[in-house]
Enzyme design. Structure first.
Site, PDB file in Angstrom:
ATOM      1  N   ALA A 187      47.872  49.292  60.944  1.00 53.30           N
ATOM      2  CA  ALA A 187      49.322  49.475  60.875  1.00 53.30           C
ATOM      3  C   ALA A 187      49.960  49.237  59.508  1.00 53.30           C
ATOM      4  O   ALA A 187      50.897  49.938  59.140  1.00 53.30           O
ATOM      5  CB  ALA A 187      49.992  48.585  61.913  1.00 53.30           C
ATOM      6  N   GLY A 191      54.422  52.257  57.715  1.00 53.47           N
ATOM      7  CA  GLY A 191      55.093  53.554  57.637  1.00 53.47           C
ATOM      8  C   GLY A 191      55.021  54.320  58.943  1.00 53.47           C
ATOM      9  O   GLY A 191      56.041  54.763  59.479  1.00 53.47           O
ATOM     10  N   LYS A 192      53.821  54.441  59.464  1.00 50.41           N
ATOM     11  CA  LYS A 192      53.675  55.207  60.699  1.00 50.41           C
ATOM     12  C   LYS A 192      54.171  54.404  61.899  1.00 50.41           C
ATOM     13  O   LYS A 192      54.702  54.977  62.850  1.00 50.41           O
ATOM     14  CB  LYS A 192      52.218  55.644  60.867  1.00 50.41           C
ATOM     15  CG  LYS A 192      51.777  56.624  59.775  1.00 50.41           C
ATOM     16  CD  LYS A 192      50.368  57.089  59.941  1.00 50.41           C
ATOM     17  CE  LYS A 192      49.917  57.922  58.755  1.00 50.41           C
ATOM     18  NZ  LYS A 192      49.787  57.129  57.504  1.00 50.41           N
ATOM     19  N   GLU A 210      46.611  44.828  62.567  1.00 49.24           N
ATOM     20  CA  GLU A 210      46.317  44.714  61.144  1.00 49.24           C
ATOM     21  C   GLU A 210      45.450  43.489  60.935  1.00 49.24           C
ATOM     22  O   GLU A 210      45.872  42.370  61.218  1.00 49.24           O
ATOM     23  CB  GLU A 210      47.612  44.619  60.327  1.00 49.24           C
ATOM     24  CG  GLU A 210      47.377  44.497  58.837  1.00 49.24           C
ATOM     25  CD  GLU A 210      46.470  45.602  58.263  1.00 49.24           C
ATOM     26  OE1 GLU A 210      46.742  46.785  58.502  1.00 49.24           O
ATOM     27  OE2 GLU A 210      45.474  45.254  57.600  1.00 49.24           O
ATOM     28  N   CYS A 307      43.386  59.850  54.435  1.00 50.60           N
ATOM     29  CA  CYS A 307      43.847  60.502  53.195  1.00 50.60           C
ATOM     30  C   CYS A 307      42.630  60.756  52.329  1.00 50.60           C
ATOM     31  O   CYS A 307      42.587  60.385  51.166  1.00 50.60           O
ATOM     32  CB  CYS A 307      44.902  59.656  52.490  1.00 50.60           C
ATOM     33  SG  CYS A 307      44.400  57.982  52.100  1.00 50.60           S
TER      34      CYS A 307
END
Lengths: 378, 221
Positions: A187, A191-192, A210, A307
């Site tokens: 997490a 952002g998401k 997290e 990413c």
């Protein structure tokens, strides 16, 4: 197939890959791989090399304001906002001095943003670039305060986040339903998670995992800044989420990766990663996706994203899931270029075209990969 | 990091506070949880002291009554999980922290102020509205000069907690008044001490120098 999926693929280089590697400052093994699966690889390397091509996006936090109102306010402050394919996401043409240094009461404050995919590195990179290119910055707002230091930012009216990351959440199919329970497996910095919260309109529940305690602070700050009330933050290994006995309607796995897709924002990644790192990430991603899928309710959706460009972190992970779960079904996505159906000697499931890839030189986003997987109900 | 429901005493304290800030009617719409933060206590092994931490079932040498604690108050939007599950999964945070209860008094945080501004349209709560020039300083911890105040609630008392608003009437901080009534707009004098502000996080985490102007440990969340 699983054995094949275990190891990173090293492709033989040639004179051209050596030339590109030297010219753009990459490790050669990366270039020789890029040449094999990235469309127009030379164009991408050229594109990434030029910092003028950096794109910045903000996502409006609809829990606190609306896109029109925020656009009006930021317009008044001199920021140029362009609409994107998502109505709550704007591209900022002049984000200001991203590594802004303010002076308050004689104390210098170096701001950095806490956004996704190491975009906080953007601040550092952009600062360096603008130092070197002050003349160029005259027309991109060198005197403009950073978009990460406005009152509107501190108020949580928007989140600095790449468009590709926003698309991943968009694909979760959350339509303001109050009863959805969502798992965000990695997490921080949030952002998401905050995007999911606004999609749920602060209803339902989000379990945000997290493991890294150092990253928790930014996650908690962003949840508070964005006025998120429906999130339970867990400091656990996401791989062990199945031990809690919970099940979820939606799972978002934005997997820790080698981050090849954000080299434009963090140029150190041209050389800082090796094949062992790729293998390590790939193994962890397999564990994560299996855990995430296990805790998905029947008919639930899992979005997997990274990413990274590397097939070992993308299509191979999805193939690994499909090989091990007959109730996993790939679903088509709305944006991006089709995922790879083959890489090197390996052939993937024909539905791998449903996964999507984003390239900086084609989509003006970070390099990104998204897959949407439904757990078929018996 | 155990979360629990409100006790009767805590409910009374919060209701009174919500009423004082003019948002009593939203109290019943909020789901509230409490987490106890131990400020300072010696652990039963006599070798360790827990300072600013969560007891998590730790035994202390001191009697229960003498252990210094503060209760953190969280609101959440109807998360349908009971105490049993929440305590099993040991969450770091559930929902949004709105303030703390200490010594039978509720100390609002910035998120509570957001609720006040959103729901009390009469603006009959203690507040000051400051000008744009001061806004950019106050969000990073500066105190407020009287000449920066554009308007204020007329019957502000000395040493009273006030919500600091910008010209758009948005919360940018919380403060304490040094003076009462019209004295808070006297020029060239600090009349409001800023106790919490929306920029504190940056000062706390991004810049080590922030320690010198960090006024309240309970700022950030």
């Amino acid at each position: 197939m699983d054995d094949i999926l275990d190891c990173p693929v090293l492709l033989t280089g040639n004179e051209h890959s050596r030339f590109l590697s030297k010219r753009f400052g990459y490790k050669e093994w990366m270039i020789s791989r890029f040449l094999n699966f990235i469309p127009y690889p030379e164009k991408m390397l050229e594109y990434i090399h030029d910092s003028k091509n950096l794109h910045y996006y903000i996502r409006v936090n609809t829990l606190k304001t609306n896109p029109q109102e925020l656009k009006r306010r930021l317009d008044e402050k001199g920021y140029h906002l362009n609409e994107t394919i998502l109505k709550e996401v704007f591209e900022i043409k002049n984000p200001g001095f991203m590594g802004i240094q303010n002076k308050v009461d004689g104390i210098r404050i170096d701001h950095q943003n806490n956004d996704d995919n190491n975009d906080n590195k953007v601040a550092v990179t952009a600062q360096r670039d603008s130092d070197l290119q002050s003349s160029k910055d005259n027309d991109t707002g060198s005197k403009q305060p950073s978009i990460g230091s406005t009152i509107e930012y501190l108020k949580g009216y928007y989140y600095i986040q790449d468009l590709s990351s926003c698309i991943a959440v968009e694909e979760l199919e959350i339509h303001d339903r109050s009863d959805l329970v969502v798992l965000d497996m990695a997490a921080a910095p949030g952002g998401k998670t905050t995007h999911i919260a606004q999609k749920l309109n602060n209803r339902g529940a989000i379990f945000a995992c997290e493991l890294n305690s150092n990253r928790l602070a930014s996650l908690l700050f962003n949840l508070s800044r964005c006025f998120v009330q429906n999130t339970i933050v867990l400091n656990i290994k996401a791989e062990e989420i199945d031990q809690l006995g919970l099940h979820f309607d939606r799972v978002l796995l934005d997997a820790p990766c080698t981050c090849e897709g954000i080299i434009m924002k963090d140029t150190s990644r041209k050389k800082s990663r090796n094949l062992v790192d790729l293998g390590t990430c790939s193994n962890r991603q397999k564990k994560l996706i299996m855990s995430g899928f296990d805790v998905l309710k029947p008919n639930g959706l899992l979005i997997y994203c990274t990413c990274s460009f590397a097939p070992e972190e993308n299509e191979m992970i999805i193939q690994y899931l499909l090989n091990n779960h007959k109730d996993a079904k790939l679903e088509p996505l709305n944006y991006g270029m089709n995922g790879l159906t083959r890489f090197s000697n390996y052939q993937f499931d024909e539905n791998m075209v449903f996964t999507k890839r984003f390239y900086p030189h084609i989509h003006s986003t970070n390099g990104f990969f998204i897959a949407k997987i439904r757990k078929i109900s018996n | 990091m155990t979360f629990r429901n409100l006790t009767n005493a805590e409910e009374t304290i919060l209701k009174r506070s919500f009423n004082n800030w003019g948002i009593f009617e939203i109290f019943k719409t909020l789901k509230i949880l409490i987490r106890t933060l131990v400020l300072d206590a010696v652990i039963s092994d006599q070798k360790h002291t827990l300072t600013l931490g969560y007891s998590n079932g730790t035994d202390f040498t001191e009697p229960e009554k003498t252990i210094k604690r503060t209760e953190e108050v969280f609101v959440h939007s109807n998360i349908k999980y009971g105490d049993t599950l929440l305590n099993k999964i040991h969450p770091v945070i559930v929902g949004l922290k709105i303030g703390t209860i200490k010594n039978k008094r509720f100390s609002p945080g910035l998120n509570f102020a957001e609720f006040v501004v959103k729901h009390n349209k009469n603006m009959d709560y203690p507040h000051v509205i400051i000008n744009t020039k001061a806004e950019s300083l106050i969000v990073f911890g500066r105190d407020i000069m009287g000449s920066s105040i554009l308007s204020y609630l007329k019957d502000i008392k000395e040493n009273q907690q006030v919500i600091i608003l910008n010209p758009n009437k948005e919360v940018i901080g919380l403060g304490k008044s040094r003076y009462s009534g019209s004295l808070i707009i006297q020029p060239n004098v600090i009349t409001i001490d800023t106790t919490q502000d929306i920029g504190t996080y940056y000062l706390k985490t991004e810049n080590r120098l922030s320690k010198s102007i960090d006024k309240n440990k309970d700022h950030s969340l």
